[in-house]
Design a protein around this motif. Structure first.
Motif, PDB file in Angstrom:
ATOM      1  N   ASN A 110       4.533  -7.279  -4.183  1.00 22.45           N
ATOM      2  CA  ASN A 110       4.415  -5.965  -4.824  1.00 22.45           C
ATOM      3  C   ASN A 110       5.040  -5.959  -6.217  1.00 22.45           C
ATOM      4  O   ASN A 110       4.502  -5.341  -7.149  1.00 22.45           O
ATOM      5  CB  ASN A 110       5.091  -4.901  -3.946  1.00 22.45           C
ATOM      6  CG  ASN A 110       4.329  -4.654  -2.660  1.00 22.45           C
ATOM      7  OD1 ASN A 110       3.125  -4.918  -2.592  1.00 22.45           O
ATOM      8  ND2 ASN A 110       5.010  -4.173  -1.641  1.00 22.45           N
ATOM      9  N   ARG A 111       6.191  -6.655  -6.354  1.00 17.49           N
ATOM     10  CA  ARG A 111       6.801  -6.736  -7.683  1.00 17.49           C
ATOM     11  C   ARG A 111       5.894  -7.491  -8.646  1.00 17.49           C
ATOM     12  O   ARG A 111       5.764  -7.129  -9.813  1.00 17.49           O
ATOM     13  CB  ARG A 111       8.169  -7.431  -7.573  1.00 17.49           C
ATOM     14  CG  ARG A 111       9.255  -6.569  -6.969  1.00 17.49           C
ATOM     15  CD  ARG A 111      10.626  -7.172  -7.221  1.00 17.49           C
ATOM     16  NE  ARG A 111      10.766  -8.470  -6.584  1.00 17.49           N
ATOM     17  CZ  ARG A 111      11.232  -8.664  -5.357  1.00 17.49           C
ATOM     18  NH1 ARG A 111      11.575  -7.617  -4.618  1.00 17.49           N
ATOM     19  NH2 ARG A 111      11.357  -9.874  -4.852  1.00 17.49           N
ATOM     20  N   ALA A 123       3.073  -5.312  -9.807  1.00 20.35           N
ATOM     21  CA  ALA A 123       3.518  -4.299 -10.776  1.00 20.35           C
ATOM     22  C   ALA A 123       3.671  -4.886 -12.166  1.00 20.35           C
ATOM     23  O   ALA A 123       3.581  -4.164 -13.171  1.00 20.35           O
ATOM     24  CB  ALA A 123       4.837  -3.689 -10.297  1.00 20.35           C
ATOM     25  N   ASP A 124       3.910  -6.209 -12.256  1.00 20.56           N
ATOM     26  CA  ASP A 124       4.108  -6.849 -13.554  1.00 20.56           C
ATOM     27  C   ASP A 124       2.819  -7.361 -14.181  1.00 20.56           C
ATOM     28  O   ASP A 124       2.813  -7.725 -15.361  1.00 20.56           O
ATOM     29  CB  ASP A 124       5.094  -8.023 -13.414  1.00 20.56           C
ATOM     30  CG  ASP A 124       6.518  -7.551 -13.155  1.00 20.56           C
ATOM     31  OD1 ASP A 124       6.818  -6.397 -13.516  1.00 20.56           O
ATOM     32  OD2 ASP A 124       7.308  -8.328 -12.603  1.00 20.56           O
ATOM     33  N   THR A 145       1.564  -5.900 -17.494  1.00 24.27           N
ATOM     34  CA  THR A 145       2.360  -6.217 -18.686  1.00 24.27           C
ATOM     35  C   THR A 145       2.077  -7.606 -19.229  1.00 24.27           C
ATOM     36  O   THR A 145       2.650  -8.001 -20.252  1.00 24.27           O
ATOM     37  CB  THR A 145       3.860  -6.110 -18.354  1.00 24.27           C
ATOM     38  OG1 THR A 145       4.226  -7.147 -17.424  1.00 24.27           O
ATOM     39  CG2 THR A 145       4.199  -4.757 -17.752  1.00 24.27           C
ATOM     40  N   HIS A 177      -6.580  -3.141 -16.046  1.00 16.81           N
ATOM     41  CA  HIS A 177      -5.695  -2.813 -17.170  1.00 16.81           C
ATOM     42  C   HIS A 177      -6.072  -3.581 -18.440  1.00 16.81           C
ATOM     43  O   HIS A 177      -5.267  -3.666 -19.365  1.00 16.81           O
ATOM     44  CB  HIS A 177      -4.231  -3.098 -16.791  1.00 16.81           C
ATOM     45  CG  HIS A 177      -3.690  -2.171 -15.753  1.00 16.81           C
ATOM     46  ND1 HIS A 177      -3.881  -2.350 -14.402  1.00 16.81           N
ATOM     47  CD2 HIS A 177      -2.956  -1.021 -15.877  1.00 16.81           C
ATOM     48  CE1 HIS A 177      -3.283  -1.373 -13.728  1.00 16.81           C
ATOM     49  NE2 HIS A 177      -2.713  -0.556 -14.597  1.00 16.81           N
TER      50      HIS A 177
END
Length: 363
Positions: free
Chosen positions: A248-249, A252-253, A256, A301
């Protein structure tokens, strides 16, 4: 036989025994050391008490001359403080000796489980067994030895004092009191020294008996090791939860990242470059379903996807998430970032692109 208690207690078993108050210790050590300390402190305590008493008695004529309640109360207050101040060093010494003796025999711990009522303690059978068991025999021998040793100590320390006391009428009171004081202190110290030796023997026996009671069978040792290692199912669940949190981390990155290197379908490695923080870092990587998820988030994204089979595989195998890429990849990754920057300058960075610097992808 497997049911025999032949194994030494494990650290976990000893820790549990301490919590439950099952510790090999004897009260005699603290008692005899306390008596020895008292014999050392007693002369000073008596001298201080006599000094305060003399000061107090010197004020009695004033009270007789002026029988005022306030003066009498002040005198009583001073007497109380004087007695407390005289006895305080002796009391503190005895408390320190008691704590030190308990700490030396296995530490100081409040066994809370002993305060919990248990109906099994009302059963008279264990008490009857103890009355006729080895422990009762040892207690009887110990009492007999104590009586004999203390009688011998009493005789050896008083045999020279008794003739002096028989002629007490011919001695000054101060000399008589000094003789009695020296004889009493000598008796206490000799008895304390003998008692400490007996207490050491008692501690050895009690410790040995307690360790024997705490012994374990081979099966108990195996079971305890298994419990200390943890349930494999629970450990697997914890690992799975940790891996899920790590994924999950990573997800989330991904938004970016500056670029995602792909395989194109089996492997994905997301890279982010911040000049102030050194070399490019891996913010996410994965293969199979995880690689698919990384590509989906990157596409959502508008993070560029660059296809380079050997570079993507090498980055996935040789880099850790959150770490900088090794120096061996600097050149290849620098070319990819330059290619991405050129795409961004033209406004066409989003989507999947082949790495023009890779001969394998150009073929």
């Amino acid at each position: 036989m497997s049911g025999e208690k032949t194994e030494q207690p494990t650290p976990q078993k000893l820790k549990k025994a301490k919590r439950e108050g099952q510790i090999g210790r004897t009260q005699d050590i603290g008692a005899w050391f306390g008596m020895l300390a008292a014999s050392i402190m007693l002369p000073r305590t008596l001298e201080s008490a006599i000094k305060h008493a003399q000061e107090l008695l010197s004020q009695v004529p004033q009270v007789i001359e002026r029988p005022e309640p306030a003066l009498a109360l002040r005198m009583l207050k001073e007497a109380g403080f004087g007695i407390a101040w005289s006895v305080l060093p002796l009391s503190m010494t005895l408390m320190f000796v008691g704590i030190a003796a308990a700490g030396a025999q296995g530490g100081i711990r409040v066994a809370t489980k002993l305060f919990i009522p248990k109906f099994s303690r009302l059963n008279p059978l264990p008490g009857i067994k103890k009355m006729f068991g080895p422990q009762s025999l040892w207690e009887g021998i110990k009492a007999l030895v104590k009586t004999s040793v203390l009688a011998a100590v009493l005789y050896s320390t008083t045999k020279d004092t008794i003739p002096i006391l028989m002629t007490a009428g011919q001695l000054p009171l101060g000399t008589l009191l000094a003789v009695v004081k020296d004889a009493t202190i000598g008796l206490i110290r000799a008895a304390s020294a003998a008692g400490i030796v007996m207490a050491a023997a008692d501690y050895f026996v009690v410790r040995r008996r307690t360790n024997k009671q705490l012994r374990m069978t081979k099966e108990e040792v195996k079971q305890e090791h298994k419990n200390s290692d943890g349930d494999p199912l629970i450990k697997a669940q914890i690992r799975a939860r940790q891996m899920a949190m790590a994924r999950n981390r990573q997800m989330a990155d991904v938004p970016t990242a500056d670029v995602v290197m792909v395989n194109p379908t089996h492997v994905a490695v997301a890279l982010r470059y911040e000049p102030t923080k050194g070399a490019p870092r891996v913010v996410a990587k994965g293969q199979g379903p995880l690689a698919t998820k990384i590509r989906e988030i990157a596409t959502e994204h508008r993070v560029p996807l660059v296809q380079d089979v050997p570079l993507a595989r090498a980055l996935h195998a040789g880099c850790e998430v959150g770490a900088e890429i090794p120096a061996d990849f600097y050149g290849a990754v620098a070319k990819v970032l330059a290619f991405v920057m050129s795409l961004k300058a033209r406004g066409s960075a989003a989507g999947l692109h082949r790495n023009p610097n890779s001969a394998s992808t150009a073929a």
